[in-house]
Structures are given as structure tokens and as C-alpha cells.
Design an enzyme around this catalytic site. Structure first.
Site, PDB file in Angstrom:
ATOM      1  N   GLU A 142       0.800  -1.231   0.000  1.00 16.57           N
ATOM      2  CA  GLU A 142       0.000   0.000   0.000  1.00 16.57           C
ATOM      3  C   GLU A 142       0.827   1.272   0.000  1.00 16.57           C
ATOM      4  OE1 GLU A 142      -0.781  -2.584   2.033  1.00 16.57           O
ATOM      5  OE2 GLU A 142      -2.787  -3.195   1.414  1.00 16.57           O
ATOM      6  N   HIS A 158     -10.712  -4.442  10.399  1.00 19.02           N
ATOM      7  CA  HIS A 158     -11.337  -4.268   9.088  1.00 19.02           C
ATOM      8  C   HIS A 158     -12.628  -3.453   9.146  1.00 19.02           C
ATOM      9  CE1 HIS A 158      -8.517  -7.286   7.719  1.00 19.02           C
ATOM     10  NE2 HIS A 158      -8.948  -7.157   6.491  1.00 19.02           N
TER      11      HIS A 158
END
Lengths: 372, 327
Positions: B60, B129
């Protein structure tokens, strides 16, 4: 701590270039003069072998650029102590051959990004000393309008995409610039400079992987000055052979003596051709040394006098000057001319910076968004 | 107008902008061959090829920074985070590079980039998450933050974000990808960033809600209508720049405010809106501003606990009744 028992081919050069390392620091108080002289002669012989490839004008231009950086940085140190320059100020003294050699090997339309130790790169890229000094002085006429300072010099006209001040932060950025060149189908290459401490950052490894995976025309130039601020390479890196890190990503890599401006130029030219013709990245480890502290606020107590003396003996300007003299390309008169030109340019820059106005207070709220 | 899901509306926006501008490309984890983890990029690889729709490694920080670099030299990257939880690894490049570049370069390098993906809770995916990240990004000048709540808004706002010359954090919501609504099919349909939308008009209380909380607030407003309380529901749609005027105008009319948000309360966007209301419309308030936020805990896995952590119709109804002094 000792070096690796079996040096790799790329490491062999490093061993030779700095065969003493930490042990000497602990056991020897002063440098062995005779040994230093022998090394100087060897390096000079190597450099003189490369001189043939270039014309006198080019060679003298390189020398001019190196002296310009040296004197500019000396002026910065002076201005910093006078309080004219604030914040963090990282000088490039000792590393001049890296920026000068590397940038001599690329075209004007190529891209350059570097870290916060960025004065030298900007100067060689062609940003005027006036605008750089004005930026350091925090003036409106600075190359980043007084908003970036020493660590954030930018010059879009010269494709100089900045000094970046988070260690390793410029590495993914440069990878993206190279990605854009390939996307647009141009043959521009991107040079990305960073210190060896950045090699421990994830940003470095993530970028190496993407660059090779997608074959991006980026040349990663690790300026290994052997210290991340006050922490020596030995204390911070398990595998100290930076160029070897490329193996993990199947990247081409080379090791170069960063005190030899012509060696740097030669290797970067080779990497640039690979990038331009084949969209292939390269990792270069350039072994160099900074003669000053990490920044202006660093007295540098973590290095021995002998170590500093050793590298001062290998001063890239001293080496190049000696080589050029022996090749009859440089004499006292020409050297004095260069010094004079440089002095005038820096005096002009300092005056320009001094006399330039501060940014208008309303500039506090400009350049936050593009279409304000 | 056509009825479609949020997912389809986002897909349409991506397709139209990829068609419109060669400089636009989409990159991220599983966006190409896999068609997107949430199928937002379905069919795009087939239509635009792997030059424009690019699968990345799971890296990322690296691909966020690569996008910013590409934006420095004229491309218009759309970077998808599979979820914004993973953007945490990329914050150095979003905050230190994208947000600051224009300023610290003295206006020389703007960064036209969109970082997009689902934000906030999903269904029982636990603590790592389920995070709503808007207050992180909205904190920094130099970044714009967009949070659509309907398919039409999603399409119009995403198209504007892609055309925008600054870094835009575009926060979708996994629970909302299947939500349906009418969407204009005109290729020039855009919604300007920084303009709030009055999702429902009312006169007794204002509910400021964003993203997942908008449909919840609208249902709460229906329930409250039955109880005799007329609610105005304002969806800022863009968090930065925030259209505070529309909120203030509503407060001046209703004199009571509830701010509903999925995110944690502490240092949150709701706190910011509350402070703005206090500073600009204190004399118009008949009750203290009330926030209804996600629980101030990491998101639990267990279904019952997860439900308790996210505001629902009842909590919003209760809060409105409180500011209306009905209970």
C-alpha cells in the site's frame, strides 16, 4: 564488528575504498599519512583513466559545479550561524561528486528527486543559486516561494521534483514519476537519490519490487555516506552491502566510489541507457562521506578524527583537481577563475536572498488547493 | 435515470472517466483480473487493458506513493484501497507527500489523485477491518474528503473527484455497495465537491448524517414523523471542504441538531461539526448539540456486539427526542 568474511564482487570495491571501518576508529587515533597518500595516488590513477572520455570544457564544468556546491554549502553554514537560515539544514559537503557526476549523465528533460540533503542536486540541476539561497532565507523569491525551506527545494522548470524530508519518502514518488514516463511512452528517465538509512525503510523495498516487476525507468542512487544521522551503517543494517539488496528483486545494481565524479558519471550513464532503451531500473550504491554533521545542529561526535581525516584525504574536489592538473587540463589560473566565478555567484545569491522580501502574509493561505 | 446499485454507479463513473481522459488510470489490489474485491471495477480490465487498469502487489505505501509521483508529472491516478483500513500503511505518502506537495513546492506541483475504497464497518470483520477513517484524512489541509450515501451521489461525486486537481479521499461503504437508487446516465453528470445535500426537509430538528448513517437517519426521520417530530436530514457529502453553511442554515431553522456518524466520537468529524455549530449558531440552539457515534471501542466480531457498536434507527430517534426534550 568486522566486515563480511567473503566480500562479494560489488563489495570488493567497498572494502578497498574503506578498508578500515569501525575497528580503526576504536584502535587508531590518527590516520596513517603514508597509507592515505598511497590510496590517493591509486584513486587518481583510476580517475585519470576516465578523463580521456570527456573534453576539457565538460571536465571543467564538472569541477565548477563541485566547487559551487562546496562554497555554497560553506556559505550556508555561515548564514545558519548568523541566524539567516533557520530550521533543519543538511549540508552536502563531501558528497559533491555524487550529484555532479550523476546529473552529468542525464538529459535536461529527465527527472530528479532527492532527500532533504538537496542543495547540491538543485544547484547542479540548474536552479539558480539566488533562488535556492532565497528559499533558505525564507524569502518570497525562493524556489519554493519560501514555503519549503532547505529540505524542500523544488524547480518544476528544471524537472527537479523536490527534496523530501521523510526518510525514503521520495523513493515511491520517483517510482511513480518513472511509471508516468513509461505510461506516456517517453524515454525520460528518473534519478532518485537517497541516503543509505532509507534502505531500511519499507518504501525502498516496495519500490524496488514494483520497479522491476513493471520495468520502470528509474535509477535509484543510494548515497551511502555511512551514517544515518549519528548511527553508523554497522549499527543499523544487517546486510551492509546495499547494492546486493537488488538481488532480492532481480534488479541490476552496481557499486561505485562516490568520491570519483567521473566514475559516478560513467555508471549512471550506463544505468540511464538501460532505463531509456529497455525501461529497466537500476540500483546504484555510491560510497561517499559527509564531512559535516548530519545537520547544522550535529557536532558529529560519533565519528573519529582519523576517519574524517581519511575521507578528507579522499575529498572528491581534491582528487578531481589533482587529476585535472596532472592531465594539464587545469592550472592555477583556471582554478582561480573558477573560484572567482563561484564566489561572485554566491555573493550575488546571498545579497539577493538578503534583499528579497519575506512572503506576503496572505501567502499563508495560498497553494493549499490547486484551484483556490 | 436508471435504477442501479452503488457498486454499478461507481463502476459507471470509473468507466466514463477512463473513457474521457487517457491520463486517468486505476490501480490497486485485485482491481483488474479479479474484477475488484467488491466488484466495483468489474469489466474495466477487459475494456481498457492492463495499461490503464493495474493489479498491484500488496504494497500500500508503495503504490500510494507511486500514484502521487505519477500525479506530479501529469497523470490522474485512481488508487483503490481494498479497504481504507489498509490505507493506514499508506498514510505517509497520502499525508506527507500528497497533502503537502503543492504547498511546500510553492505552488509548483499539485497532485490530482483519488484514493478510493470502502470505509467503516462491514459484516463481522472485527477490529482491523471495520474502521471509519474520515477524521484522519479530513484533519489535513491539502486533502479533500468525500463520502457519498446514494448511488447518484456516488457517481456524480466520483466523477468530480477524478477531475479534481487535488488529492481526494473518496470513502465508500461496504454495507452500501448493494444499495439501489436512481442515477442520471448523462456522461456530463457531476456533483461539485463541497456542496451538502438536504436529503429530507423538516422543521423541528436537524440530523446531520454521512455515508452509512444517511439511510439510517432517513428511516429515523420517518419514525419521528409518526411521533410528530419533523426532521431535516443533511448529508454533507464532502467532509473537506465542509459545506457548513447548509448545516448552519438548517440549524437556524430547526434550532436542534443531532449528528449521526458511524465513526468513533473522540476527535471525530461530528465533534468538528458540533464545534462549528457552537461557534456560528450558538444563539439559535434550543438544546445542546448531540452526537450519536460508533462505540468508542475497537470493533468486536460477535454479531450482537457489533450491532451495539454502530448507531441504528433507535439510537438516532432517541437522540432527537432528547434534543427536542420529549422524553
Amino acid at each position: 564488528m568486522t566486515k563480511q568474511a567473503t566480500p562479494t564482487p560489488s563489495r570488493a570495491g567497498a572494502e578497498e575504498a574503506s578498508s578500515t571501518g569501525v575497528i580503526e576508529k576504536e584502535t587508531v587515533e590518527t590516520a596513517d599519512r603514508a597509507q592515505l597518500q598511497r590510496e590517493h595516488e591509486e584513486k587518481k590513477a583510476e580517475q585519470k583513466g576516465r578523463i580521456e572520455e570527456l573534453d576539457a570544457e565538460t571536465l571543467l564544468k564538472l569541477l565548477h559545479q563541485m566547487i559551487l556546491i562546496r562554497r555554497f554549502e560553506e556559505k550556508c553554514a555561515e548564514s545558519y550561524s548568523l541566524g539567516k537560515i533557520g530550521g533543519f539544514c543538511h549540508l552536502y559537503i563531501g558528497q559533491e561528486a555524487v550529484a555532479v557526476g550523476a546529473l552529468a549523465a542525464i538529459r535536461e528533460d529527465d527527472y530528479v528527486l532527492t532527500s532533504y540533503r538537496d542543495h547540491g542536486h538543485a544547484l547542479v540541476r540548474g536552479t539558480s543559486p539566488d533562488e535556492i539561497m532565497a528559499e533558505l532565507y525564507g524569502k518570497a523569491s525562493g524556489c519554493s516561494a519560501g514555503k519549503g525551506g532547505s529540505m524542500h527545494l523544488f524547480d518544476a522548470e528544471k524537472n527537479f521534483l523536490g527534496g523530501h524530508a521523510i526518510v525514503g519518502g521520495q523513493i515511491p514518488l520517483a517510482t511513480g514519476v518513472a511509471f508516468a514516463s513509461k505510461y506516456k511512452g517517453t524515454d525520460q528517465v528518473t534519478l532518485c537519490f537517497f541516503g543509505e538509512a532509507a534502505v531500511n525503510q519499507g518504501a525502498f523495498h516496495e519500490s524496488m519490487n514494483m520497479a522491476q516487476l513493471w520495468r520502470l525507468p528509474c535509477i535509484y542512487i543510494c548515497e551511502n555516506n555511512q551514517y544515518g544521522m549519528g548511527t553508523s551503517l554497522e549499527r543499523a543494517m544487517s546486510l551492509q552491502d546495499v547494492s546486493q539488496k537488488a538481488c532480492a528483486y532481480e534488479l541490476a545494481s552496481e557499486f561505485i566510489d562516490g568520491m570519483d565524479v567521473l566514475a559516478v558519471r560513467e555508471v549512471v550513464a550506463r544505468a540511464a541507457e538501460r532505463a531509456r532503451k529497455h525501461y529497466l531500473p537500476t540500483l546504484l550504491e555510491v560510497r561517499t562521506y559527509r564531512f559535516m554533521g548530519h545537520s547544522m545542529s550535529d557536532p558529529g561526535n560519533y565519528r573519529s578524527r582519523a576517519e574524517i581525516e581519511k575521507y578528507q584525504e579522499r575529498d572528491p574536489i581534491k582528487l578531481f583537481t589533482a587529476s585535472l592538473r596532472e592531465k594539464n587540463i587545469l592550472d592555477d589560473n583556471r582554478l582561480a577563475e573558477i573560484e572567482n566565478e563561484v564566489r561572485e555567484a554566491i555573493e550575488h545569491a546571498t545579497r539577493f536572498a538578503d534583499e528579497s522580501p519575506e512572503p506576503d502574509p496572505k501567502e499563508l493561505y495560498t497553494h493549499i488547493y490547486a484551484n483556490q | 435515470m436508471a435504477v442501479m446499485t452503488m457498486r454499478e454507479a461507481l463502476n459507471q463513473a470509473l468507466r466514463e472517466e477512463l473513457q474521457r481522459d487517457e491520463k486517468v488510470f486505476l490501480m490497486g489490489e485485485e482491481v483488474a483480473a479479479y474484477q475488484g474485491a467488491y466488484k466495483v471495477s468489474k469489466g474495466l480490465l477487459e475494456e481498457f487493458g492492463n495499461k490503464r487498469v493495474i493489479d498491484t502487489p500488496i504494497t500500500e505505501l508503495g503504490f500510494a506513493g507511486l500514484g502521487v509521483g505519477a500525479a506530479m508529472v501529469g497523470l490522474r491516478p485512481i488508487v483503490e484501497f481494498m479497504t481504507f483500513n489498509f490505507s493506514i500503511l499508506a498514510t505517509d505518502q497520502i499525508i506527507n507527500s500528497a497533502a503537502k506537495m503543492l504547498y511546500m513546492s510553492g505552488g509548483q506541483y499539485n497532485i490530482p489523485i483519488v484514493f478510493r475504497g470502502p470505509n467503516g464497518s462491514a459484516f463481522q470483520v472485527s477490529s482491523q477491518h471495520s474502521q471509519a477513517m474520515e477524521s484522519w484524512y479530513a484533519y489535513f489541509p491539502g486533502i479533500k474528503v468525500v463520502m457519498p450515501s446514494t448511488p447518484a451521489d456516488a457517481k456524480g461525486l466520483l466523477k468530480s473527484a477524478i477531475r479534481d486537481d487535488d488529492p481526494v479521499i473518496f470513502l465508500e461503504q461496504e454495507r452500501m455497495y448493494g444499495n439501489k437508487g436512481e442515477v442520471p446516465e448523462d456522461e456530463d453528470f457531476t456533483i461539485p465537491l463541497g456542496v451538502a445535500d438536504v436529503k429530507r426537509e423538516g422543521k423541528d430538528a436537524t440530523i446531520v448524517a454521512r455515508s452509512l448513517m444517511v439511510p439510517v437517519a432517513l428511516k429515523a426521520a420517518e419514525e419521528l414523523e409518526k411521533q410528530g417530530v419533523s426532521c431535516e436530514v443533511i448529508d454533507p457529502r464532502t467532509i473537506r471542504p465542509l459545506d457548513i453553511e447548509t448545516i448552519i442554515n438548517s440549524v437556524k431553522k430547526t434550532n436542534r441538531v443531532v449528528i449521526a456518524e458511524e465513526s468513533h466520537p473522540f476527535c471525530g468529524v461530528g465533534a468538528e461539526i458540533s464545534a462549528e455549530i457552537m461557534e456560528r449558531a450558538f444563539d439559535f440552539l434550543d438544546a445542546p448539540v448531540r452526537r450519536v457515534s460508533g462505540a468508542d471501542v475497537p470493533m468486536p466480531y460477535a454479531k450482537n456486539l457489533e450491532k451495539l457498536a454502530i448507531p441504528d434507527i433507535n439510537t438516532i430517534v432517541k437522540a432527537v427526542r432528547e434534543v427536542a426534550y420529549l422524553d
